[in-house]
Design a protein around this motif. Structure first.
Motif, PDB file in Angstrom:
ATOM      1  N   MET A  78      10.598 -12.985   0.620  1.00  0.00           N
ATOM      2  CA  MET A  78      11.211 -11.163  -0.530  1.00  0.00           C
ATOM      3  C   MET A  78      10.309  -9.768   0.376  1.00  0.00           C
ATOM      4  N   VAL A  79      11.118  -9.074   0.172  1.00  0.00           N
ATOM      5  CA  VAL A  79      11.360  -8.257   0.968  1.00  0.00           C
ATOM      6  C   VAL A  79      11.231  -6.803   0.113  1.00  0.00           C
ATOM      7  N   PHE A  80      10.196  -5.922   0.345  1.00  0.00           N
ATOM      8  CA  PHE A  80      10.062  -4.949  -0.700  1.00  0.00           C
ATOM      9  C   PHE A  80      10.342  -3.479  -0.471  1.00  0.00           C
ATOM     10  N   LEU A  81      10.802  -2.472  -1.325  1.00  0.00           N
ATOM     11  CA  LEU A  81      11.010  -0.914  -0.949  1.00  0.00           C
ATOM     12  C   LEU A  81      10.075  -0.330  -2.539  1.00  0.00           C
ATOM     13  N   GLN A  82       9.030   0.139  -1.519  1.00  0.00           N
ATOM     14  CA  GLN A  82       7.873   1.159  -2.794  1.00  0.00           C
ATOM     15  C   GLN A  82       8.845   2.203  -2.317  1.00  0.00           C
ATOM     16  N   MET A  83       9.139   3.385  -3.160  1.00  0.00           N
ATOM     17  CA  MET A  83       9.536   4.582  -3.153  1.00  0.00           C
ATOM     18  C   MET A  83       8.432   5.652  -4.462  1.00  0.00           C
ATOM     19  N   ASN A  84       8.106   6.345  -3.303  1.00  0.00           N
ATOM     20  CA  ASN A  84       7.354   7.118  -3.874  1.00  0.00           C
ATOM     21  C   ASN A  84       7.864   8.681  -4.289  1.00  0.00           C
ATOM     22  N   SER A  85       6.946   9.476  -5.141  1.00  0.00           N
ATOM     23  CA  SER A  85       7.684  10.801  -4.919  1.00  0.00           C
ATOM     24  C   SER A  85       8.896  11.120  -5.093  1.00  0.00           C
TER      25      SER A  85
END
Length: 116
Positions: A78-85
């Motif tokens: 799996m690959v993830f993208l944490q997106m903040n702000s």
């Protein structure tokens, strides 16, 4: 065959966070770099972030540096993208991609909408 399935998109208010996931199958995941792209309405698809096969190197578009983080779990493929702000201009369909044998493989995409 290569299969990529994204999830985790949705509607979020400006300043909020989302974590996108991409489940991979059909290839030796741990030996390939993975990337996230996005495409907003009326715009070309653009690279958001890339991570090397073992996660030692990451690259980001200038527009998301300091706000987004790409990561991967090779054991879970799996690959993830944490997106903040998040900002309204982050609204787009987000895709994960792998290049294998000179072919690009894409998932179906997941919609991210940033709006109040």
């Amino acid at each position: 065959q290569v299969q990529l399935v994204e999830s985790g998109g949705g509607l979020v208010q400006p300043g909020g966070s989302l974590r996108l996931s991409c489940a991979a199958s059909g290839f030796t995941f741990s030996t390939y770099a993975m990337s996230w792209y996005r495409q907003a309405p009326g715009k070309e698809r653009e690279l958001v972030a890339l991570i090397t096969s073992v996660g030692s190197i990451t690259n980001y578009a200038d527009s998301v540096k300091g706000r987004f983080t790409i990561s991967r779990d090779n054991a879970k493929k799996m690959v993830f993208l944490q997106m903040n702000s998040l900002k309204p201009e982050d609204t787009a369909v987000y895709y994960c991609k792998v290049r294998s044998n000179s072919n690009d493989y894409w998932g179906q995409g997941t919609q991210v909408t940033v709006s109040s």
